[in-house]
Design a protein around this motif. Structure first.
Motif, short mmCIF file in Angstrom:
data_model
loop_
_atom_site.label_atom_id
_atom_site.label_comp_id
_atom_site.label_asym_id
_atom_site.label_seq_id
_atom_site.Cartn_x
_atom_site.Cartn_y
_atom_site.Cartn_z
N LEU A 123 1.04 -0.79 -0.31
CA LEU A 123 -0.32 -0.17 -0.30
C LEU A 123 0.44 1.14 0.12
CD1 LEU A 123 -2.85 1.33 0.15
CD2 LEU A 123 -2.68 1.27 2.55
N LYS A 124 1.84 1.71 0.88
CA LYS A 124 2.68 2.25 1.15
C LYS A 124 3.57 2.26 -0.70
CE LYS A 124 3.74 3.60 6.03
NZ LYS A 124 4.10 3.50 6.83
N ARG A 125 4.25 1.38 -0.95
CA ARG A 125 4.51 1.64 -2.24
C ARG A 125 3.64 2.06 -3.24
NH1 ARG A 125 8.68 -2.54 -3.98
NH2 ARG A 125 8.35 -3.44 -2.24
N TYR A 126 2.38 2.03 -3.36
CA TYR A 126 1.35 1.65 -4.38
C TYR A 126 1.82 3.04 -4.21
CZ TYR A 126 -3.85 2.77 -5.93
OH TYR A 126 -4.90 3.31 -6.43
N ILE A 127 0.86 3.79 -3.10
CA ILE A 127 1.01 5.39 -3.17
C ILE A 127 2.14 5.96 -3.37
CG2 ILE A 127 0.70 7.30 -1.28
CD1 ILE A 127 -1.15 5.22 0.10
N GLU A 128 3.31 5.57 -3.02
CA GLU A 128 4.92 5.96 -3.10
C GLU A 128 4.83 6.88 -4.32
OE1 GLU A 128 5.95 8.12 -1.31
OE2 GLU A 128 7.30 8.68 -2.66
N SER A 129 4.40 5.60 -5.31
CA SER A 129 4.55 5.06 -6.89
C SER A 129 3.89 5.92 -7.30
CB SER A 129 4.78 4.12 -7.06
OG SER A 129 5.40 3.60 -6.05
N HIS A 130 2.71 6.85 -7.21
CA HIS A 130 1.55 6.81 -7.74
C HIS A 130 1.15 8.75 -7.64
CE1 HIS A 130 1.44 2.46 -8.91
NE2 HIS A 130 1.26 3.90 -10.24
N ARG A 131 2.40 8.86 -6.76
CA ARG A 131 1.12 10.22 -5.79
C ARG A 131 1.57 11.69 -7.00
NH1 ARG A 131 5.82 13.25 -3.88
NH2 ARG A 131 4.17 14.20 -1.97
N PHE A 132 0.46 12.47 -6.95
CA PHE A 132 -0.04 13.15 -7.99
C PHE A 132 -0.32 12.43 -9.26
CE2 PHE A 132 -0.45 15.98 -4.87
CZ PHE A 132 0.82 16.17 -3.76
N GLN A 133 -0.25 11.47 -9.37
CA GLN A 133 -0.93 10.66 -10.66
C GLN A 133 -2.58 10.29 -10.85
OE1 GLN A 133 2.25 8.14 -12.35
NE2 GLN A 133 3.38 9.34 -10.50
N ALA A 134 -3.07 10.49 -11.51
CA ALA A 134 -4.43 9.38 -12.22
C ALA A 134 -3.90 8.53 -12.97
CB ALA A 134 -5.50 10.54 -13.64
N LEU A 135 -4.83 7.37 -12.41
CA LEU A 135 -4.63 5.99 -12.55
C LEU A 135 -5.61 4.50 -13.21
CD1 LEU A 135 -2.15 4.39 -11.83
CD2 LEU A 135 -3.10 3.66 -10.06
N THR A 136 -6.32 4.22 -14.31
CA THR A 136 -6.58 3.11 -14.32
C THR A 136 -6.45 1.92 -13.75
OG1 THR A 136 -5.10 1.93 -16.41
CG2 THR A 136 -6.90 4.16 -17.24
N THR A 137 -7.54 1.61 -13.49
CA THR A 137 -7.72 -0.68 -12.88
C THR A 137 -6.23 -1.01 -13.83
OG1 THR A 137 -10.38 0.07 -12.28
CG2 THR A 137 -9.31 -2.21 -12.68
N GLU A 138 -6.38 -0.98 -15.25
CA GLU A 138 -5.27 -2.14 -15.69
C GLU A 138 -4.57 -1.53 -15.46
OE1 GLU A 138 -8.32 0.15 -17.09
OE2 GLU A 138 -9.35 -1.92 -17.26
N GLN A 139 -4.35 -0.49 -15.05
CA GLN A 139 -2.44 -0.10 -14.35
C GLN A 139 -2.54 -0.42 -12.78
OE1 GLN A 139 -3.28 3.92 -15.59
NE2 GLN A 139 -1.89 4.27 -17.02
N PHE A 140 -3.70 -0.64 -12.41
CA PHE A 140 -2.97 -1.26 -10.92
C PHE A 140 -2.87 -2.32 -10.97
CE2 PHE A 140 -4.21 -1.70 -6.65
CZ PHE A 140 -5.34 -2.41 -6.59
N THR A 141 -3.78 -3.18 -11.70
CA THR A 141 -3.26 -4.46 -11.85
C THR A 141 -2.56 -5.13 -12.22
OG1 THR A 141 -4.63 -4.61 -14.24
CG2 THR A 141 -6.02 -5.31 -12.18
N THR A 142 -2.03 -4.31 -13.26
CA THR A 142 0.07 -4.17 -14.10
C THR A 142 0.69 -3.88 -12.19
OG1 THR A 142 -0.96 -3.43 -15.96
CG2 THR A 142 1.60 -3.09 -15.35
#
Ligand SMILES: CC/C=C\C/C=C\C[C@@H](O)/C=C/C=C/C=C\[C@@H](O)CCCC(=O)O
Ligand SMILES: [Zn+2]
Length: 584
Positions: free
Chosen positions: A396-415
């Motif tokens: 969870l921390k890595r997910y947040i840190e890696s995507h700060r101030f970004q927009a994400l799609t579900t597909e990018q999340f699953t990748t």
């Protein structure tokens, strides 16, 4: 050319806005904003620039030198509004649009003095999520394009303007005052937010104060006094808080949601003011959005679960730290029931109960439900169960840190998940959560001794001894567990013994009134009629108008009440209730 967001005219071949300078004079007499928006682009550009608008009267468009730029406003489309196409001359990097908003702007609610707690001054507030910012500012109204902004709001000098941004000054000029704000962090346009009214503030901690009308301020300050402890618990869980301040604005009763996570200034319904801090989970939810939703954002409404499922998960982790695992489990049990209700509500539109939705031609407000919140929560809980909490917390921390101030799609999340937690998506049957309707088999079920005790009361009328230490949320769970067909006499006994119709806890009251109305217990009607005139929160309006409209005589009463109260509701809420009554 691709329009990546079905709810925006923006296409990804066109230049993107980087900064917005917004100046607006608030005209309570005509209920309009007289405004200019200066859009600074990321690079010098030429050719068409398509902006999202709804009901804006565009007066002029000029470049940085003040030279007119050709523009065309398309006929309005029912969901998206009108495309404003500006033809940029080569070398254009900035354009200024002068316009005024409509008195029917879908983001705005204008309140008369009588509709405020103080009764002396008018009030105005905005609600831009998901696609209502375009009724206030002409811009690229999609979470894919973040903007920093500076704003000036000119208001009657007796009033205060607050914004979800950093305050930079107030200057009084005759009968008006100019309030200046700046948002240094890039935000999606749905997080543009402001309110204008007779407002006062009280400090709650080093990074928080609560704003409210003076008449409500003390009760709001008491209800939310633990906000700094919540902020520190959240930081320990999710990392540093990036937004400097976490202020709270207690809204007028007509606010259509429980809360709105406007950055630096969360908007909160006054129905949270139960007097016993029993509803502060909504504050935890809005605070959690500071990481999941505001920092890491859904790329469009089709990926809304990335905002809300993550935030419900984060909210309950905060509750667990502050109040223990039984409280977190209780909220998960209430959420599960809300999910079951939402799946039933969408029985004729099952595709809207998948997490990853396809919403071309669908109004986000029509698609809105507790599915992205609670099915998203279950999905993340299933992953946590599969990998264990330590590994999931690292993820969870890595997910947040890696995507700060970004927009994400579900597909990018699953990748991203497959990269960092290989094999877990197959293990939890991610497909059943993301792309299939309903509640997946084997999804996590909350358990605790308290939940089992309440479950054992399912078909009984509890004694005073049984319930002596029940919390409002446990009462809510018991009430929502009352079976359809529960005899009216059970409602009579419960009300005689526990006075539920007089509850000051809005969650308990609405669960009770909705259940009683469905059971045909008529003494619930009086309080229901009064309550529908007191609040505008859709979470309450929908079940109560829906329960009333479920019978022929009730439908006539519901229509009569809506005719009487509609002007008190925000445009989004008006549309929601209208839709319920038209379907009934
Ligand atoms: C599948 C979902 C499709 C569209 C959703 C995108 C936006 C929905 C739009 O209607 C805005 C929603 C804003 C919600 C704001 C606050 C909520 O988190 C709280 C709602 C429940 C409550 O009142 O407590
Ligand atoms: Zn939320």
């Amino acid at each position: 050319m691709a329009r990546l967001d079905p709810h925006s005219y923006n296409d990804d071949t066109q230049p993107e806005t980087e900064n917005l300078t917004w100046k607006a004079r608030v005209d309570f007499r005509t209920r309009r904003l007289h405004a200019e928006a200066t859009l600074s682009l990321k690079e010098t550009s030429a050719g068409p620039l398509d902006l999202d608008t709804r009901d804006l009267e565009i007066r002029s468009v000029v470049d940085a030198e003040g030279k007119p730029l050709p523009f065309l406003v398309s006929p309005p489309e029912p969901i998206l509004g009108s495309r404003l196409r500006v033809e940029l001359r080569p070398g254009t990097k900035q354009l200024t649009i002068r316009y005024r908003t409509s008195p029917q702007a879908s983001a705005l609610q204008w309140l008369t003095p009588a509709q405020t707690a103080g009764g002396q001054f008018p009030y105005l507030f905005s609600q831009c999520q998901a696609i209502h910012a375009r009724s206030v500012v002409p811009l690229q109204d999609t979470p894919r394009i973040r903007i920093r902004y500076r704003a000036e709001l000119t208001v009657p000098k007796e009033l205060k303007a607050v914004m979800a941004a950093g305050f930079t000054g107030r200057e009084e000029q005759g009968v008006e005052a100019v309030e200046r704000y700046e948002m240094p962090q890039p935000i999606p346009p749905y997080l543009l937010a402001f309110a204008v009214g007779r407002l006062a503030a009280k400090e709650l901690g080093p990074r928080s104060r609560v704003w409210a009308e003076p008449e409500v301020l003390e009760s709001a300050a008491e209800e939310f006094e633990d906000v700094d402890a919540m902020l520190r618990a959240a930081e320990a869980l999710f990392g540093a808080y990036d937004w400097e301040r976490f202020d709270l604005l207690t809204m007028p009763p007509s606010f259509p949601y429980g809360g709105m996570e406007n950055p630096r200034l969360t908007f909160l319904t006054p129905t949270l003011l139960a007097g016993d801090k029993s509803l502060v989970s909504v504050v935890a939810h809005e605070l959690a959005h500071s990481w999941t939703g505001n920092l890491v954002t859904n790329a469009s409404a089709e990926h809304f679960w990335l905002n809300e499922g993550f935030t419900v998960f984060a909210e309950r982790r905060i509750l667990e730290v502050l109040y223990g695992s039984d409280v977190a489990a209780l909220h998960a049990a209430l959420g599960r029931r809300a999910l079951e209700d939402a799946v039933q509500h969408f029985k004729d539109h099952p595709k809207l109960t998948a997490l990853r939705t396809h919403l071309s031609g669908v109004d986000p407000d029509e698609a809105f439900s507790q599915v992205p919140y609670e099915k998203g929560f279950l999905f993340l809980r299933a992953i946590e169960d599969a990998v264990g909490r330590p590994a999931f917390d690292d993820f969870l921390k890595r997910y947040i840190e890696s995507h700060r101030f970004q927009a994400l799609t579900t597909e990018q999340f699953t990748t991203f998940v497959e990269k960092h937690l290989p094999g877990v998506l197959a293990k939890v049957d991610a497909e059943a959560y993301l792309n299939k309707p309903g509640i997946p088999q084997g999804s996590p079920v909350p358990r605790s001794n308290r939940l089992e005790q309440i479950g054992r009361m399912k078909d009984k009328v509890p004694t005073a001894e049984d319930v002596k230490d029940w919390t409002p949320a446990e009462w809510q769970l018991y009430i929502e567990g009352l079976r359809k067909g529960t005899p009216r006499d059970v409602f009579r006994q419960l009300d005689e013994r526990f006075h539920l119709t007089k509850s000051h806890n809005s969650e308990v009251l609405v669960s009770w009134l909705a259940a009683a109305l469905r059971a045909g217990w008529e003494p619930a009607l009086g309080r229901t009629e009064a309550f529908l005139g007191e609040v505008g929160r859709m979470k309450y309006l929908k079940p109560l108008y829906g329960a009333l409209a479920a019978t022929l005589e009730g439908k006539a009463l519901a229509r009569s009440l809506f005719n009487r109260y509609a002007e008190r509701y925000h445009p989004i809420a008006q549309a929601a209730v209208e839709s319920i009554l038209n379907r009934a």
